[in-house]
Design a protein around this motif. Structure first.
Motif, mmCIF file in Angstrom:
data_model
loop_
_atom_site.group_PDB
_atom_site.id
_atom_site.type_symbol
_atom_site.label_atom_id
_atom_site.label_comp_id
_atom_site.label_asym_id
_atom_site.label_seq_id
_atom_site.Cartn_x
_atom_site.Cartn_y
_atom_site.Cartn_z
ATOM 1 N N GLU A 335 0.822 -1.207 0.000
ATOM 2 C CA GLU A 335 0.000 0.000 0.000
ATOM 3 C C GLU A 335 0.857 1.258 0.000
ATOM 4 O O GLU A 335 0.554 2.225 -0.719
ATOM 5 N N LYS A 336 1.932 1.246 0.764
ATOM 6 C CA LYS A 336 2.833 2.406 0.753
ATOM 7 C C LYS A 336 3.457 2.598 -0.617
ATOM 8 O O LYS A 336 3.640 3.739 -1.068
ATOM 9 N N LEU A 337 3.780 1.507 -1.295
ATOM 10 C CA LEU A 337 4.371 1.609 -2.631
ATOM 11 C C LEU A 337 3.404 2.268 -3.610
ATOM 12 O O LEU A 337 3.786 3.162 -4.388
ATOM 13 N N GLU A 338 2.146 1.864 -3.557
ATOM 14 C CA GLU A 338 1.148 2.468 -4.449
ATOM 15 C C GLU A 338 0.908 3.932 -4.096
ATOM 16 O O GLU A 338 0.754 4.775 -4.984
ATOM 17 N N ILE A 339 0.875 4.235 -2.814
ATOM 18 C CA ILE A 339 0.674 5.635 -2.400
ATOM 19 C C ILE A 339 1.839 6.501 -2.863
ATOM 20 O O ILE A 339 1.647 7.628 -3.339
ATOM 21 N N ALA A 340 3.051 5.969 -2.752
ATOM 22 C CA ALA A 340 4.224 6.725 -3.192
ATOM 23 C C ALA A 340 4.189 6.973 -4.694
ATOM 24 O O ALA A 340 4.529 8.064 -5.166
ATOM 25 N N LYS A 341 3.768 5.955 -5.467
ATOM 26 C CA LYS A 341 3.737 6.097 -6.921
ATOM 27 C C LYS A 341 2.622 7.027 -7.390
ATOM 28 O O LYS A 341 2.816 7.839 -8.298
ATOM 29 N N GLU A 367 10.663 0.545 -3.091
ATOM 30 C CA GLU A 367 10.502 -0.573 -2.160
ATOM 31 C C GLU A 367 11.657 -0.631 -1.167
ATOM 32 O O GLU A 367 11.463 -0.881 0.026
ATOM 33 N N ALA A 368 12.883 -0.390 -1.646
ATOM 34 C CA ALA A 368 14.030 -0.368 -0.741
ATOM 35 C C ALA A 368 13.918 0.775 0.259
ATOM 36 O O ALA A 368 14.233 0.616 1.448
ATOM 37 N N LEU A 369 13.445 1.934 -0.215
ATOM 38 C CA LEU A 369 13.279 3.074 0.679
ATOM 39 C C LEU A 369 12.241 2.775 1.761
ATOM 40 O O LEU A 369 12.436 3.085 2.947
ATOM 41 N N ILE A 370 11.123 2.152 1.374
ATOM 42 C CA ILE A 370 10.062 1.840 2.335
ATOM 43 C C ILE A 370 10.510 0.744 3.297
ATOM 44 O O ILE A 370 10.282 0.822 4.513
ATOM 45 N N ARG A 371 11.160 -0.287 2.765
ATOM 46 C CA ARG A 371 11.506 -1.441 3.586
ATOM 47 C C ARG A 371 12.556 -1.101 4.646
ATOM 48 O O ARG A 371 12.494 -1.573 5.778
ATOM 49 N N TRP A 372 13.514 -0.262 4.283
ATOM 50 C CA TRP A 372 14.648 -0.059 5.164
ATOM 51 C C TRP A 372 14.621 1.261 5.928
ATOM 52 O O TRP A 372 15.341 1.420 6.915
ATOM 53 N N GLN A 383 7.060 10.496 2.818
ATOM 54 C CA GLN A 383 6.984 11.720 2.026
ATOM 55 C C GLN A 383 8.229 12.588 2.227
ATOM 56 O O GLN A 383 8.756 13.162 1.261
ATOM 57 N N LYS A 384 8.716 12.672 3.457
ATOM 58 C CA LYS A 384 9.929 13.452 3.719
ATOM 59 C C LYS A 384 11.129 12.871 2.985
ATOM 60 O O LYS A 384 11.938 13.603 2.406
ATOM 61 N N HIS A 385 11.253 11.533 2.997
ATOM 62 C CA HIS A 385 12.392 10.903 2.331
ATOM 63 C C HIS A 385 12.324 11.086 0.812
ATOM 64 O O HIS A 385 13.342 11.333 0.163
ATOM 65 N N ILE A 386 11.124 10.976 0.246
ATOM 66 C CA ILE A 386 10.987 11.164 -1.206
ATOM 67 C C ILE A 386 11.319 12.601 -1.584
ATOM 68 O O ILE A 386 12.008 12.864 -2.590
ATOM 69 N N HIS A 419 23.077 5.746 -0.441
ATOM 70 C CA HIS A 419 21.918 5.041 -0.985
ATOM 71 C C HIS A 419 20.833 6.021 -1.437
ATOM 72 O O HIS A 419 20.131 5.776 -2.407
ATOM 73 N N LEU A 420 20.698 7.185 -0.747
ATOM 74 C CA LEU A 420 19.716 8.175 -1.166
ATOM 75 C C LEU A 420 20.119 8.828 -2.480
ATOM 76 O O LEU A 420 19.278 9.106 -3.339
ATOM 77 N N LEU A 421 21.434 9.033 -2.672
ATOM 78 C CA LEU A 421 21.890 9.607 -3.931
ATOM 79 C C LEU A 421 21.644 8.642 -5.086
ATOM 80 O O LEU A 421 21.360 9.056 -6.213
ATOM 81 N N LEU A 422 21.752 7.347 -4.833
ATOM 82 C CA LEU A 422 21.485 6.381 -5.888
ATOM 83 C C LEU A 422 19.988 6.257 -6.142
ATOM 84 O O LEU A 422 19.558 6.048 -7.280
ATOM 85 N N LEU A 423 19.177 6.392 -5.096
ATOM 86 C CA LEU A 423 17.738 6.322 -5.286
ATOM 87 C C LEU A 423 17.249 7.442 -6.208
ATOM 88 O O LEU A 423 16.337 7.260 -7.001
ATOM 89 N N ARG A 424 17.845 8.609 -6.102
ATOM 90 C CA ARG A 424 17.396 9.713 -6.951
ATOM 91 C C ARG A 424 17.700 9.455 -8.411
ATOM 92 O O ARG A 424 17.126 10.077 -9.289
#
Length: 435
Positions: A335-341, A367-372, A383-386, A419-424
């Motif tokens: 659910e968090k994944l769908e909300i984020a997308k 998914e990695a951002l949500i899981r970890w 939302q803050k992390h995104i 890891h945040l720089l790679l996520l972007r």
């Protein structure tokens, strides 16, 4: 010399010198000096008095001319008196409203009182403010309600993902209202759940689905009963409570009022606000709600109250007895994944001025951002992390445009923020061992 010196307003030492002088010429000289000083002071006082008199005469002349001009305009019908214009404004405000009998009686009495008061008196301003509040309330005015189930489903699905139990309860509420022709009166809805699960936004969606105005105020840490029921008019700077302010702002007698953080309401030496809310949230009593400032009954029976809380244990028993609790549990990973997308990522792109062509967060990255990093029940931290990811992406792109970097900065994987720089950049990154 002695007589002339004694008639002056000089100090005692100067006059004493005249008396102690035995030489006639010296004595006359000292007396002459005193007389010259007295003459200069007299001229100065006369000049000052003349200027003051001229100024007073000028102000008096302006005042007389202004009063004559007002009278001439009033006779010609070009201008009304301040009192008359105020009374006319108050009459126009209540002309098309269905004012209750008791409130109309109070308004007429106060208008008669206002017409007999002087505009410069303090009582005049108090009475005028009181009439402004009384006449600006939406007596008999209400929004046209929309009980369309299809529209309500569309609004709820557009603004929220999941929460099927909550949506079904809201749709049941609307369906009963459609059968009755009005919103059913009964239990007050209280949305209970952890922070960040969308309690406040659900209240906004309910108001939009019903076609009503929305007003929110928080009672977290509230200690003063006057915030709910208003101040007495005898106090300086007195004002009505939040509920009357809501009616004036929304200009409708059936808004959706969200009372936020009701589980954190306080209690102090100025009274118990939770006890004051008992009258507000009781359907059998709020039809004649009495605000301390207005001192006339106001009908709140058509208002839809929605409360929010994180826990139920701290809500007083009599207050909780008037509520129907709807629990909003936390979101699972899917659910968090769908909300984020669907919601969070597009909003963050818009706020940072980026586009999907420039930066894209893949499903694996989210998914990695949500899981970890975002394991809490709500999505506020997600939302803050995104937003943080997209801000770093914006900085990276601007540096690239200005030629400050040349290529990928793979060495940043060594620090905790890598890891945040790679996520972007839309990559999947396996969290390091320290996670």
């Amino acid at each position: 010399a002695d007589v002339s010196a004694s008639l002056t307003a000089q100090d005692q030492k100067a006059v004493q010198k005249v008396l102690e002088a035995f030489d006639h010429e010296e004595r006359l000289g000292l007396a002459l000096v005193l007389l010259r000083k007295e003459l200069e002071v007299s001229k100065l006082q006369k000049e000052i008095s003349k200027k003051v008199e001229e100024k007073v005469n000028e102000n008096h002349r302006k005042f007389l001319l202004q009063e004559q001009l007002k009278n001439i305009k009033r006779e010609l019908g070009l201008e009304k008196d301040d009192k008359e214009s105020l009374l006319a404004k108050f009459k126009d405000q209540i002309h098309s409203k269905e004012v209750p009998e008791e409130a109309m009686k109070t308004i007429k009495e106060e208008m008669e009182r206002l017409s007999s008061l002087e505009a410069s008196s303090s009582e005049f301003n108090v009475t005028r403010n009181y009439l402004e509040w009384l006449t600006s309330l939406p007596w008999g005015l209400h929004s046209n309600e929309n009980f369309s189930i299809r529209r309500a489903e569309r609004v709820l699905d557009r603004d929220h993902y999941g929460l099927e139990d909550v949506k079904n309860r809201i749709l049941e509420f609307i369906a009963v209202g459609k059968r009755l022709g009005a919103v059913p009166q009964g239990k007050i809805v209280c949305l209970m759940g952890p922070p960040g699960v969308g309690k406040t936004s659900i209240g906004k969606s309910i108001a939009e689905a019903l076609g009503r105005e929305f007003y929110r105020f928080s009672v977290g840490g509230l200690f003063d009963v006057a915030e709910i029921k208003g101040h007495r008019r005898t106090y300086i700077g007195a004002m009505p409570g939040k509920l009357i302010q809501c009616l004036k702002k929304t200009q409708t007698s059936n808004p959706v009022i969200m009372i936020d953080e009701i589980d954190k309401i306080g209690q102090g030496h100025r009274g118990d606000p939770s006890s004051a809310l008992l009258e507000v949230l009781d359907p059998s009593q709020n039809g004649s709600f009495m605000d301390h400032y207005l001192d006339v009954p106001v009908d709140l029976s058509r208002v839809l109250f929605i409360c929010t809380a994180n826990v139920t244990e701290s809500i007083p028993g009599p207050l909780a007895d008037r509520m129907e609790f709807i629990r909003l549990s936390g979101y699972i990973l899917q659910e968090k994944l769908e909300i984020a997308k669907e919601y969070l990522s597009p909003t963050a792109l818009k706020e940072t001025g980026l586009s999907r062509e420039e930066v894209e967060l893949t499903d694996d990255a989210l998914e990695a951002l949500i899981r970890w990093y975002c394991r809490e029940a709500g999505v506020r931290n997600l939302q803050k992390h995104i937003n943080r990811v997209y801000r770093k992406a914006a900085l990276h792109l601007v540096k690239a445009d200005e030629g400050l970097i040349t290529g990928e900065e793979e060495e940043e994987e060594k620090n905790p923020g890598a890891h945040l720089l790679l996520l972007r950049l839309g990559r999947h990154y396996r969290p390091p061992a320290w996670c």
